[in-house]
Design a protein around this motif. Structure first.
Motif, PDB file in Angstrom:
ATOM      1  N   UNK B  45       0.376  -1.369  -0.256  1.00  0.00           N
ATOM      2  CA  UNK B  45      -0.081  -0.153  -0.486  1.00  0.00           C
ATOM      3  C   UNK B  45       1.081   1.726   0.169  1.00  0.00           C
ATOM      4  N   UNK B  50      -1.839   4.067  -1.316  1.00  0.00           N
ATOM      5  CA  UNK B  50      -2.924   4.432  -0.398  1.00  0.00           C
ATOM      6  C   UNK B  50      -2.099   4.773   0.962  1.00  0.00           C
ATOM      7  N   UNK B  70      -2.506   7.455  -4.949  1.00  0.00           N
ATOM      8  CA  UNK B  70      -2.150   7.197  -5.918  1.00  0.00           C
ATOM      9  C   UNK B  70      -1.908   7.591  -6.662  1.00  0.00           C
ATOM     10  N   UNK B  71      -3.136   8.379  -7.696  1.00  0.00           N
ATOM     11  CA  UNK B  71      -3.750   8.001  -8.800  1.00  0.00           C
ATOM     12  C   UNK B  71      -2.492   9.232  -9.742  1.00  0.00           C
ATOM     13  N   UNK B  75       1.713   3.312 -11.245  1.00  0.00           N
ATOM     14  CA  UNK B  75       2.212   1.275 -10.888  1.00  0.00           C
ATOM     15  C   UNK B  75       0.738   1.231 -10.182  1.00  0.00           C
ATOM     16  N   UNK B  76       0.154  -0.254 -11.011  1.00  0.00           N
ATOM     17  CA  UNK B  76      -1.243  -0.618 -11.032  1.00  0.00           C
ATOM     18  C   UNK B  76      -1.058  -2.342  -9.597  1.00  0.00           C
ATOM     19  N   UNK B  77      -2.216  -1.889  -9.189  1.00  0.00           N
ATOM     20  CA  UNK B  77      -2.723  -2.915  -8.078  1.00  0.00           C
ATOM     21  C   UNK B  77      -4.055  -3.647  -8.605  1.00  0.00           C
ATOM     22  N   UNK B  79      -6.598  -6.936  -6.657  1.00  0.00           N
ATOM     23  CA  UNK B  79      -6.665  -6.754  -4.875  1.00  0.00           C
ATOM     24  C   UNK B  79      -7.314  -7.957  -4.538  1.00  0.00           C
ATOM     25  N   UNK B  97      -9.226   2.577 -16.757  1.00  0.00           N
ATOM     26  CA  UNK B  97      -8.105   3.402 -16.566  1.00  0.00           C
ATOM     27  C   UNK B  97      -7.370   4.263 -17.960  1.00  0.00           C
ATOM     28  N   UNK B 101      -7.450   7.991 -17.771  1.00  0.00           N
ATOM     29  CA  UNK B 101      -6.076   8.859 -18.528  1.00  0.00           C
ATOM     30  C   UNK B 101      -6.233   9.320 -19.695  1.00  0.00           C
ATOM     31  N   UNK B 144      -7.518  -5.613 -16.386  1.00  0.00           N
ATOM     32  CA  UNK B 144      -7.885  -4.215 -15.822  1.00  0.00           C
ATOM     33  C   UNK B 144      -6.196  -3.056 -15.470  1.00  0.00           C
ATOM     34  N   UNK B 145      -5.151  -3.661 -14.615  1.00  0.00           N
ATOM     35  CA  UNK B 145      -4.300  -3.597 -13.998  1.00  0.00           C
ATOM     36  C   UNK B 145      -3.417  -3.466 -15.285  1.00  0.00           C
ATOM     37  N   UNK B 148      -2.587  -0.691 -18.543  1.00  0.00           N
ATOM     38  CA  UNK B 148      -2.497   1.006 -17.942  1.00  0.00           C
ATOM     39  C   UNK B 148      -1.063   0.461 -18.430  1.00  0.00           C
TER      40      UNK B 148
END
Ligand SMILES: Nc1ncnc2c1ncn2[C@@H]1O[C@H](COP(=O)(O)OP(=O)(O)O)[C@@H](O)[C@H]1O
Ligand SMILES: [Mg+2]
Lengths: 271, 357
Positions: B45, B50, B70-71, B75-77, B79, B97, B101, B144-145, B148
């Motif tokens: 995190x 986060x 975070x935005x 980097x993308x996570x 979950x 995403x 952007x 989804x991650x 990006x």
């Protein structure tokens, strides 16, 4: 969510109880709906008396539509209820989100203060608002009525939204932020759509409450901002009038149509 | 790629991440491994933005991102709960995403299609998340991650909600995808087998610190602390006294009198006691004498059939208890039974000193 899990029916051994319960249910429905039915039927009765049936007529509806003050009051009510609903949704949803999302030292206190208008006797609320407006030197009118209505309507939205937020995965907002959404975008594009059922339920509640509110309105209105309930109350005091039956019938039809329509919308949304 | 320097994160008086430094190389699969509550999620995190570190800095491609939201981080996570947006179709979830952007619509559509293709979900593009199976949701979260094109992909126990079989398939699929796309993965798990299967390097985390960092094989074969030895795989941990040194080797004695020879390289000069770790499968068991640096006799106290292997509980003549694993190679092989007396052989390299004083 699975729409219909199969539920077992009552065991057959309980026949007697079953009969009793069916009878009871029927009674409840009769008690609830027969008066409404009678009311609708008598709105077409040409006699002025509610007890005797004379002949069929649309007369009362015609008179209703020509009754200027009543129509104006109905318009006022719609305007007030609509504005109240919009403001309540904004305040209630925003407030619930802020209380949920951020830590406040006074969170508990705020929570209680918000809940009080929901249970406070309306007469108290009416009087205290009147004193407030008088002290603040505000002229009574639409604004004061709307402020009064929002005060006790928005907590219903807030509570409904809060309940929904409890069950919401906190990772949803984080996922949105992670994908590049600003907190505001995350709120609009992810949180609000997830809260939509609660917002709709809260909005309906606010609209209905505002629509038939009598006491708070009584204290905070001006002559120009007379609402439908107040006008009807005035008429009913002079004696029952079949015109009111006609008015009620229109409202019943509108309500039923509205409920069916929102059901339909929900079904569309679920697909 | 990522450079973590002396990062500390406290929650009240509790220190979740404790002065931790770590660098993640471009294109590697790095796993943060540790027991529940050791601070893995908190560290992830911090990387995602986060949480903000109380001390230390985090550099991403040389840029200090420690306090960026975070935005603003590329980097993308993925979950643990997947966190798919329930009101959006698979396609819109994956496209979210790119939309945020402001990627032009035609390009976004093409990239979404490509990502869906990659996780074989093209046919499900118009479904809502609740209409998918667990494995499919997992793949949406991944797509989804990845769509990006993050510099680093963070994954917090992404497979823990899947059943064993699917989980294993996803491990391989994930690893394959990471290699093919040359992405940098920071993967969190408390499952040591998962870590060994997937990782290039593993960081064992214990109480908010890195206990050991190294290639998967190195972590397994050469644990450097008792915790690392015990947490990864199984280990016999023996408390020994140093009784003599002889050039590159040293003699050590276990409580009951069993004497063993170890490589002295890892034994600091002047150390009097040490903790030795022995992997169960490294103990060679035979009815005949073996040609190993260490050889001792033991009795098989218990034999537990485990399918591909047999677990043996041994007690040596001197009373030291050990457990060993032997492969069930074929029915022709020497069979071992409870009560048998056997020879146990150990090579020098298989005795690992994890602590010395
Ligand atoms: N927001 C928080 N507030 C207080 N304590 C937290 C918070 N987040 C994590 N912790 C504590 O930090 C420790 C490490 O948590 P975490 O990083 O989630 O561990 P892991 O992912 O390794 O299981 C836990 O003991 C947890 O209770
Ligand atoms: Mg965790």
């Amino acid at each position: 969510m699975p729409a219909s899990l199969s539920r077992p029916s009552i065991p057959s051994g309980l026949k007697l109880l079953n009969w009793f319960l069916s009878g009871w249910t029927a009674l409840v429905f009769i008690f609830l709906y027969v008066p409404i039915l009678v009311l609708v039927v008598y709105s077409f009765n040409s006699s002025r008396l509610n007890i005797v049936w004379e002949s069929f007529t649309f007369d009362w509806y015609a008179r209703l539509l020509n009754d200027g003050p009543l129509i104006r009051a109905a318009k006022n009510s719609l305007v007030i209820a609509t504005v109240t609903t919009v403001l309540s949704v904004i305040l209630g949803t925003g407030g619930a989100w802020l209380l949920h999302r951020y830590r406040y030292r006074a969170a508990r206190g705020i929570q209680t203060l918000v809940a009080i208008p929901m249970v406070m006797p309306e007469i108290l609320m009416g009087i205290s608002l009147l004193i407030l407006f008088a002290t603040a030197g505000m002229n009574l009118g639409f604004t004061t009525v709307i402020i009064g209505h929002v005060t006790f309507c928005f907590p219903f939205v807030l509570v409904a939204v809060q309940a929904r937020l409890q069950g919401l995965d906190p990772a949803l907002e984080e996922a949105a932020l992670d994908l590049g959404a600003t907190p505001l975008q995350a709120f609009w594009r992810v949180i609000v759509p997830c809260l939509q059922p609660a917002i709709v339920a809260g909005a309906l509640m606010a609209f209905t409450l505002s629509m038939d509110e009598l006491i708070v309105t009584f204290f905070t209105r001006s002559a120009a901002a007379t609402t439908l309930p107040i006008q009807v109350y005035g008429l009913a005091r002079v004696g029952l009038n079949p015109m009111l039956n006609a008015l009620s019938a229109i409202f019943i039809v509108a309500t039923v149509a509205f409920v069916l329509f929102s059901d339909y919308l929900q079904k569309l949304g679920r697909r | 790629m990522i450079e973590i320097r002396g990062v500390t994160k406290r929650f009240g008086s509790f220190t979740a991440v404790d002065n931790l430094s770590l660098s993640v190389r471009a294109g590697e699969f790095l796993t943060l491994l540790g027991p529940s509550g050791c601070g893995k999620t908190t560290l992830l995190r911090l990387l995602a933005g986060f949480e903000m570190p109380d001390e230390g800095v985090i550099l991403l491609d040389g840029q200090d991102v420690s306090h960026l939201p975070p935005y603003r981080r590329s980097v993308n996570q993925v979950f643990q709960s997947y966190a798919l947006f329930p009101h959006l179709s698979v396609r819109d979830n994956v496209g979210f995403g790119l939309r945020m952007q402001n990627v032009p619509a035609p390009e976004a559509a093409a990239r979404v299609a490509e990502a869906l293709e990659m996780v074989s979900l093209r046919e499900q593009a118009d479904r809502l998340p609740h209409q998918l199976s667990g494995g499919q949701r997992q793949r949406v979260a991944l797509a989804r991650a990845i769509v990006c094109r993050p510099k680093v992909l963070l994954l917090d126990e992404p497979l823990s909600a899947l059943d064993a079989k699917l989980r294993h398939n996803m491990q391989l699929e994930l690893k394959h995808l990471q290699r093919r796309l040359g992405l940098t993965f920071v993967f969190v798990t408390h499952d040591q087998e998962e870590a060994l299967t997937m990782s290039d390097r593993i960081a064992i985390i214990h109480r908010g610190r890195i206990e050991q960092l190294g290639a998967a094989g190195e972590i397994y074969h050469r644990p450097r602390t008792p915790f690392a030895a015990d947490f990864i795989g199984q280990a016999n941990l023996l408390q020994v006294a140093v009784v003599g040194r002889n050039g590159t080797t040293a003699r050590v004695r276990v409580g009951g009198g069993l004497e063993l020879t170890v490589a002295s390289a890892e034994l600091p000069a002047g150390a009097r006691t040490a903790l030795v770790s022995i992997r169960p499968e490294k103990i060679c068991i035979s009815k005949q004498r073996l040609d190993t640096e260490n050889l001792f006799e033991a009795t098989i106290e218990e034999e537990i059939f485990q399918g591909a292997t047999d677990q043996l509980r041994l007690v040596t003549t001197q009373g030291t208890r050990l457990h060993a694993l032997v492969a069930n190679e074929s029915a022709m092989q020497e069979a071992f039974h409870e009560g048998d007396r056997v020879y146990c052989g150990l090579h020098l390299d298989d005795l690992v000193i994890v602590q010395a004083e």
